[in-house]
Design a protein around this motif. Structure first.
Motif, PDB file in Angstrom:
ATOM      1  N   LYS A 179      72.662  34.409  32.732  1.00 26.31           N
ATOM      2  CA  LYS A 179      71.729  34.838  33.768  1.00 26.31           C
ATOM      3  C   LYS A 179      70.531  35.513  33.103  1.00 26.31           C
ATOM      4  N   GLU A 180      69.354  35.168  33.585  1.00 24.63           N
ATOM      5  CA  GLU A 180      68.128  35.737  33.024  1.00 24.63           C
ATOM      6  C   GLU A 180      67.902  37.145  33.547  1.00 24.63           C
ATOM      7  N   TYR A 186      70.004  43.794  24.561  1.00 23.35           N
ATOM      8  CA  TYR A 186      70.496  44.785  25.514  1.00 23.35           C
ATOM      9  C   TYR A 186      71.274  44.101  26.635  1.00 23.35           C
ATOM     10  N   SER A 187      71.784  42.917  26.358  1.00 23.93           N
ATOM     11  CA  SER A 187      72.473  42.132  27.382  1.00 23.93           C
ATOM     12  C   SER A 187      73.714  42.845  27.877  1.00 23.93           C
ATOM     13  N   VAL A 188      74.029  42.555  29.127  1.00 21.77           N
ATOM     14  CA  VAL A 188      75.248  43.059  29.752  1.00 21.77           C
ATOM     15  C   VAL A 188      76.043  41.830  30.165  1.00 21.77           C
ATOM     16  N   GLY A 189      77.108  41.546  29.396  1.00 17.67           N
ATOM     17  CA  GLY A 189      77.874  40.335  29.669  1.00 17.67           C
ATOM     18  C   GLY A 189      76.986  39.116  29.506  1.00 17.67           C
ATOM     19  N   LYS A 190      76.959  38.272  30.533  1.00 17.30           N
ATOM     20  CA  LYS A 190      76.169  37.040  30.507  1.00 17.30           C
ATOM     21  C   LYS A 190      74.756  37.229  31.067  1.00 17.30           C
ATOM     22  N   GLU A 191      74.411  38.477  31.437  1.00 18.50           N
ATOM     23  CA  GLU A 191      73.053  38.751  31.900  1.00 18.50           C
ATOM     24  C   GLU A 191      72.226  39.181  30.694  1.00 18.50           C
ATOM     25  N   LEU A 192      71.232  38.374  30.363  1.00 21.29           N
ATOM     26  CA  LEU A 192      70.483  38.558  29.122  1.00 21.29           C
ATOM     27  C   LEU A 192      69.307  39.502  29.296  1.00 21.29           C
ATOM     28  N   HIS A 193      69.253  40.493  28.424  1.00 24.15           N
ATOM     29  CA  HIS A 193      68.161  41.459  28.363  1.00 24.15           C
ATOM     30  C   HIS A 193      67.849  41.714  26.895  1.00 24.15           C
ATOM     31  N   GLY A 194      66.567  41.878  26.569  1.00 24.61           N
ATOM     32  CA  GLY A 194      66.248  42.231  25.200  1.00 24.61           C
ATOM     33  C   GLY A 194      64.783  42.124  24.875  1.00 24.61           C
ATOM     34  N   MET A 202      61.221  31.216  19.252  1.00 22.10           N
ATOM     35  CA  MET A 202      61.422  31.797  20.582  1.00 22.10           C
ATOM     36  C   MET A 202      62.802  31.444  21.144  1.00 22.10           C
ATOM     37  N   ILE A 203      63.208  30.188  21.019  1.00 17.91           N
ATOM     38  CA  ILE A 203      64.516  29.795  21.561  1.00 17.91           C
ATOM     39  C   ILE A 203      65.631  30.372  20.693  1.00 17.91           C
ATOM     40  N   HIS A 204      65.385  30.537  19.416  1.00 25.53           N
ATOM     41  CA  HIS A 204      66.355  31.143  18.497  1.00 25.53           C
ATOM     42  C   HIS A 204      66.750  32.542  18.986  1.00 25.53           C
ATOM     43  N   GLY A 205      65.766  33.339  19.351  1.00 24.82           N
ATOM     44  CA  GLY A 205      66.053  34.691  19.840  1.00 24.82           C
ATOM     45  C   GLY A 205      66.929  34.678  21.073  1.00 24.82           C
ATOM     46  N   VAL A 206      66.626  33.802  22.016  1.00 21.43           N
ATOM     47  CA  VAL A 206      67.414  33.712  23.252  1.00 21.43           C
ATOM     48  C   VAL A 206      68.825  33.208  22.954  1.00 21.43           C
ATOM     49  N   LEU A 207      68.938  32.265  22.027  1.00 20.94           N
ATOM     50  CA  LEU A 207      70.280  31.751  21.680  1.00 20.94           C
ATOM     51  C   LEU A 207      71.151  32.848  21.085  1.00 20.94           C
ATOM     52  N   HIS A 208      70.548  33.778  20.345  1.00 27.28           N
ATOM     53  CA  HIS A 208      71.326  34.931  19.875  1.00 27.28           C
ATOM     54  C   HIS A 208      71.882  35.695  21.067  1.00 27.28           C
ATOM     55  N   TYR A 209      71.068  35.916  22.087  1.00 24.06           N
ATOM     56  CA  TYR A 209      71.529  36.632  23.283  1.00 24.06           C
ATOM     57  C   TYR A 209      72.642  35.876  24.000  1.00 24.06           C
ATOM     58  N   CYS A 210      72.635  34.551  23.875  1.00 24.25           N
ATOM     59  CA  CYS A 210      73.670  33.713  24.496  1.00 24.25           C
ATOM     60  C   CYS A 210      74.966  33.721  23.688  1.00 24.25           C
TER      61      CYS A 210
END
Length: 136
Positions: free
Chosen positions: A32-33, A67-75, A103-111
């Motif tokens: 979740k975004e 700063y993600s909480v579970g599957k909700e991505l924050h950072g 850019m996608i690399h950063g988000v994939l880390h959060y995933c």
């Protein structure tokens, strides 16, 4: 919500397209975004963050604070435009392709994807390539 911030003269020309592309990737990863901030900066700016917060005395293209909480991505995802330009030249790819990869690399880390081992790097690169192929 994805936001773009600039600590340098650079700015994305098509923020809405990048935002939509990243949002779709997040959904496809069953996440979740939340609040995701991209901060585009210089080598010097990111170097200081690398030294002060991570105790790494090196240049880098990206640093992400998750700063993600579970599957909700924050950072916050800091990207050195200087480093991306140099890497694009080194890898003989366009600047837009390289900035997109970072850019996608950063988000994939959060995933949940990692890149510390060779196996993890293979998976990360495959995911990056997959999402890069979906960018419009």
């Amino acid at each position: 919500m994805i936001s773009f911030n600039y600590e340098t003269d650079f700015s994305l020309e098509n923020e809405a397209q990048f935002s939509a592309w990243i949002s779709k990737a997040i959904q496809e990863e069953s996440c979740k975004e939340g609040e995701i901030n991209y901060i585009f900066c210089t080598d010097d700016y990111l170097y200081k963050i690398n030294v002060n917060f991570l105790d790494h005395d090196t240049l880098t293209d990206i640093i992400s604070f998750d700063y993600s909480v579970g599957k909700e991505l924050h950072g916050d995802i800091y990207i050195s435009v200087d480093r991306v330009k140099e890497n694009a030249d080194d890898f003989k790819v366009s600047f837009e392709d390289e900035i997109s990869r970072v850019m996608i690399h950063g988000v994939l880390h959060y995933c949940g994807y990692k890149d510390k081992t060779d196996k993890d790097q293979e998976v990360m690169t495959a995911k990056e390539d997959y999402y890069l192929s979906k960018r419009s």
